[in-house]
Scaffold this motif. Sequence first.
Motif, PDB file in Angstrom:
ATOM      1  N   SER A  21       5.932 -21.509  15.663  1.00 55.13           N
ATOM      2  CA  SER A  21       5.117 -20.872  14.619  1.00 55.13           C
ATOM      3  C   SER A  21       5.018 -19.365  14.794  1.00 55.13           C
ATOM      4  CB  SER A  21       3.712 -21.489  14.624  1.00 55.13           C
ATOM      5  OG  SER A  21       3.038 -21.199  15.838  1.00 55.13           O
ATOM      6  N   GLN A  22       5.331 -18.863  15.985  1.00 52.66           N
ATOM      7  CA  GLN A  22       5.270 -17.424  16.258  1.00 52.66           C
ATOM      8  C   GLN A  22       6.525 -16.684  15.802  1.00 52.66           C
ATOM      9  OE1 GLN A  22       4.585 -16.908  20.465  1.00 52.66           O
ATOM     10  NE2 GLN A  22       3.005 -18.486  20.527  1.00 52.66           N
ATOM     11  N   PHE A  23       7.598 -17.438  15.524  1.00 51.13           N
ATOM     12  CA  PHE A  23       8.882 -16.783  15.293  1.00 51.13           C
ATOM     13  C   PHE A  23       9.450 -17.125  13.910  1.00 51.13           C
ATOM     14  CE2 PHE A  23       8.526 -16.755  19.900  1.00 51.13           C
ATOM     15  CZ  PHE A  23       8.891 -15.452  20.191  1.00 51.13           C
ATOM     16  N   ASP A  24       8.875 -16.495  12.890  1.00 51.21           N
ATOM     17  CA  ASP A  24       9.512 -16.531  11.585  1.00 51.21           C
ATOM     18  C   ASP A  24      10.657 -15.513  11.601  1.00 51.21           C
ATOM     19  OD1 ASP A  24       8.292 -14.037  11.407  1.00 51.21           O
ATOM     20  OD2 ASP A  24       6.659 -14.768  10.153  1.00 51.21           O
ATOM     21  N   LEU A  25      11.287 -15.314  10.468  1.00 56.50           N
ATOM     22  CA  LEU A  25      12.458 -14.438  10.401  1.00 56.50           C
ATOM     23  C   LEU A  25      12.143 -13.026  10.899  1.00 56.50           C
ATOM     24  CD1 LEU A  25      15.420 -14.779   9.304  1.00 56.50           C
ATOM     25  CD2 LEU A  25      14.630 -13.614   7.241  1.00 56.50           C
ATOM     26  N   PHE A  26      10.981 -12.500  10.527  1.00 60.85           N
ATOM     27  CA  PHE A  26      10.638 -11.129  10.876  1.00 60.85           C
ATOM     28  C   PHE A  26      10.315 -10.993  12.363  1.00 60.85           C
ATOM     29  CE2 PHE A  26       7.254  -7.957  11.530  1.00 60.85           C
ATOM     30  CZ  PHE A  26       7.957  -6.816  11.221  1.00 60.85           C
ATOM     31  N   HIS A  27       9.497 -11.900  12.892  1.00 62.06           N
ATOM     32  CA  HIS A  27       9.072 -11.771  14.287  1.00 62.06           C
ATOM     33  C   HIS A  27      10.205 -12.095  15.257  1.00 62.06           C
ATOM     34  CE1 HIS A  27       5.080 -11.933  12.320  1.00 62.06           C
ATOM     35  NE2 HIS A  27       4.731 -11.140  13.322  1.00 62.06           N
ATOM     36  N   TRP A  28      11.123 -12.952  14.870  1.00 65.54           N
ATOM     37  CA  TRP A  28      12.320 -13.191  15.684  1.00 65.54           C
ATOM     38  C   TRP A  28      13.124 -11.891  15.817  1.00 65.54           C
ATOM     39  CZ3 TRP A  28      14.452 -18.262  17.128  1.00 65.54           C
ATOM     40  CH2 TRP A  28      15.713 -18.170  17.751  1.00 65.54           C
ATOM     41  N   PHE A  29      13.349 -11.248  14.679  1.00 64.71           N
ATOM     42  CA  PHE A  29      14.105  -9.995  14.688  1.00 64.71           C
ATOM     43  C   PHE A  29      13.374  -8.923  15.494  1.00 64.71           C
ATOM     44  CE2 PHE A  29      14.904  -5.800  12.749  1.00 64.71           C
ATOM     45  CZ  PHE A  29      16.270  -5.697  12.978  1.00 64.71           C
ATOM     46  N   LEU A  30      12.065  -8.854  15.358  1.00 62.71           N
ATOM     47  CA  LEU A  30      11.274  -7.864  16.079  1.00 62.71           C
ATOM     48  C   LEU A  30      11.404  -8.052  17.584  1.00 62.71           C
ATOM     49  CD1 LEU A  30       9.286  -5.541  15.404  1.00 62.71           C
ATOM     50  CD2 LEU A  30       7.428  -7.199  15.730  1.00 62.71           C
ATOM     51  N   ALA A  31      11.380  -9.297  18.050  1.00 62.52           N
ATOM     52  CA  ALA A  31      11.496  -9.570  19.481  1.00 62.52           C
ATOM     53  C   ALA A  31      12.892  -9.252  20.002  1.00 62.52           C
ATOM     54  CB  ALA A  31      11.146 -11.031  19.762  1.00 62.52           C
ATOM     55  N   ALA A  32      13.912  -9.431  19.153  1.00 62.99           N
ATOM     56  CA  ALA A  32      15.304  -9.214  19.581  1.00 62.99           C
ATOM     57  C   ALA A  32      15.778  -7.787  19.372  1.00 62.99           C
ATOM     58  CB  ALA A  32      16.222 -10.168  18.804  1.00 62.99           C
ATOM     59  N   LEU A  33      14.964  -6.936  18.765  1.00 62.78           N
ATOM     60  CA  LEU A  33      15.407  -5.607  18.344  1.00 62.78           C
ATOM     61  C   LEU A  33      15.944  -4.735  19.485  1.00 62.78           C
ATOM     62  CD1 LEU A  33      15.766  -3.730  15.955  1.00 62.78           C
ATOM     63  CD2 LEU A  33      13.394  -2.975  16.249  1.00 62.78           C
ATOM     64  N   PRO A  34      15.281  -4.630  20.644  1.00 68.10           N
ATOM     65  CA  PRO A  34      15.832  -3.778  21.712  1.00 68.10           C
ATOM     66  C   PRO A  34      17.215  -4.232  22.154  1.00 68.10           C
ATOM     67  CG  PRO A  34      13.552  -4.337  22.175  1.00 68.10           C
ATOM     68  CD  PRO A  34      13.969  -5.198  21.021  1.00 68.10           C
ATOM     69  N   TRP A  35      17.394  -5.534  22.300  1.00 68.27           N
ATOM     70  CA  TRP A  35      18.708  -6.055  22.692  1.00 68.27           C
ATOM     71  C   TRP A  35      19.755  -5.679  21.649  1.00 68.27           C
ATOM     72  CZ3 TRP A  35      22.281  -9.341  20.497  1.00 68.27           C
ATOM     73  CH2 TRP A  35      23.299  -9.808  21.338  1.00 68.27           C
ATOM     74  N   LEU A  36      19.426  -5.842  20.379  1.00 67.82           N
ATOM     75  CA  LEU A  36      20.374  -5.550  19.299  1.00 67.82           C
ATOM     76  C   LEU A  36      20.772  -4.082  19.299  1.00 67.82           C
ATOM     77  CD1 LEU A  36      21.884  -6.376  16.696  1.00 67.82           C
ATOM     78  CD2 LEU A  36      19.776  -5.876  15.439  1.00 67.82           C
ATOM     79  N   VAL A  37      19.816  -3.198  19.466  1.00 66.03           N
ATOM     80  CA  VAL A  37      20.096  -1.757  19.441  1.00 66.03           C
ATOM     81  C   VAL A  37      21.002  -1.364  20.608  1.00 66.03           C
ATOM     82  CG1 VAL A  37      19.075   0.534  19.667  1.00 66.03           C
ATOM     83  CG2 VAL A  37      17.985  -1.177  18.201  1.00 66.03           C
ATOM     84  N   VAL A  38      20.658  -1.806  21.809  1.00 66.05           N
ATOM     85  CA  VAL A  38      21.445  -1.453  22.995  1.00 66.05           C
ATOM     86  C   VAL A  38      22.870  -1.973  22.879  1.00 66.05           C
ATOM     87  CG1 VAL A  38      21.709  -1.875  25.475  1.00 66.05           C
ATOM     88  CG2 VAL A  38      19.459  -1.292  24.536  1.00 66.05           C
ATOM     89  N   VAL A  39      23.021  -3.248  22.525  1.00 67.75           N
ATOM     90  CA  VAL A  39      24.350  -3.853  22.468  1.00 67.75           C
ATOM     91  C   VAL A  39      25.183  -3.260  21.334  1.00 67.75           C
ATOM     92  CG1 VAL A  39      25.622  -6.017  22.128  1.00 67.75           C
ATOM     93  CG2 VAL A  39      23.556  -5.993  23.540  1.00 67.75           C
TER      94      VAL A  39
END
Length: 472
Positions: free
Chosen positions: A207-225
């Motif tokens: 319930s904590q990880f809808d589309l937006f919050h999933w992306f928010l949690a993964a954002l640092p990894w996505l930017v670095v990679v």
Amino acid sequence: MGSSTPKKAISAILGIVLGVCFAVFCPDVGLSDQGVRCLGILLGAVVWWVGGVLPSYGTAIVMVVLFSLVAGVETSVSMKAFSTDIWWLLVAAFGLSAGMKRSGLLKRMALGIVSVFPDMFAAQAGGLVVAGTLLGPLVPSMAAKVSMLTPLAQSIGETLGYERNSKPMQGLFLAMFTGVRTIAPAVLSASAIGYCLLGLLPADVRSQFDLFHWFLAALPWLVVVSIANYIAIALLYRPKPDGGEAACVEGLRTGGDGAGADMPMSRHEKQMCLIIVTTVALWVTEPLHHVSAHIVALSAFAIALACGILGRDGFRKDVGWEALIFVGVALGLSNVFAVTGIQDWIVVAAAPAFEAIAGNPYLFVVGTALITLVIRFVIVSEMAYLNIVMVFLVPLCLGAGISPWVVGFSMFAVITPWFVLYQSATYLAAFYSVDGKMVRHADMAKYCVLYTLVCMGGLVASVPYWQWMGLL
């Protein structure tokens, strides 16, 4: 074909022998007879999956039958996942993916993205990264995306005057492939694996990880990679200074077959575009209207069918029913393990070792990724690996105060390597969509080492951010 038959026969026999021996001769380790039999059946199934004895869904069905006949686990337990929200979300997502491809909208969007970039290697490589990244959230099938983008990448290379298997051509292939690959863990709707992982999380975590919050949690990894990967490709695969580059990109705008970005949109393309835009908008705004993602997706799929975008033939052939059957059975493993006591037994047996790793968040994420890379040489299916391992690790994470999302994402970040051809269906789709003539696999495998290190670096860089979010 002949060489695969002995391998399948050996794998079939080995799976049966190992499964029976485990179930019959397993020492008393505090697990019930029913649990021991289920683990023996699962061990045999894993061997069959690795050896390709049957298609993955065929082995999954055999496993369910044996759970019932040998271990006394009713099919209402082992196949319970087929009535869950997540499975029906996958059905709709696969259907929408098929509609995007069949209507021609996916190809048009890709052509439109790359045609706006200058006709130079660095720019076109960036365009392919952007194409894979922007198309990612719209289509959960990575194989569908790369099968459309790889011929486009080859066409770009040929237009720019690059020879097949040359360094610049390899760079364009990698830019396309890693663009699709990198966005997948970061956006829930970009890969079926993401939906599968979501279904494996406990309800309160899910319930904590809808589309937006999933992306928010993964954002640092996505930017670095994303940044590190693009810089590596731009530097390592750029043309020689005297190599020259073609100056015309008109072929990119037409797509080479009259179906390019500048051609008028067909009726089905317009319909599919409206359906996808509306679907994504409703997914993103789910916290406002509270309509579940699977209901939105199923409604969109129904509209696509009503518009005739797929048709009866497309519904039968283009929707990944084989993968859906396998995923449904694999998701049901968590129910089987809970009923037979395997889940609690694993928690008690593995807790000390896990707690030692979990004590250091950096060691935890890197260790999880390394274990995934090693085991993926043996367990070929990403779905199978994720389902089997997450069932064990979710309770352990909760006991250690770590969000199960972190362990799932740490595996997801490296779960699609291509060191060897058989490891990734997505890579196979990309490599063979142009008959293996664009690049040599040996050259691509070398870059996989660097890309994997970049992904692990992204995990390390994300640790402070995840600690701040309360996930670690």
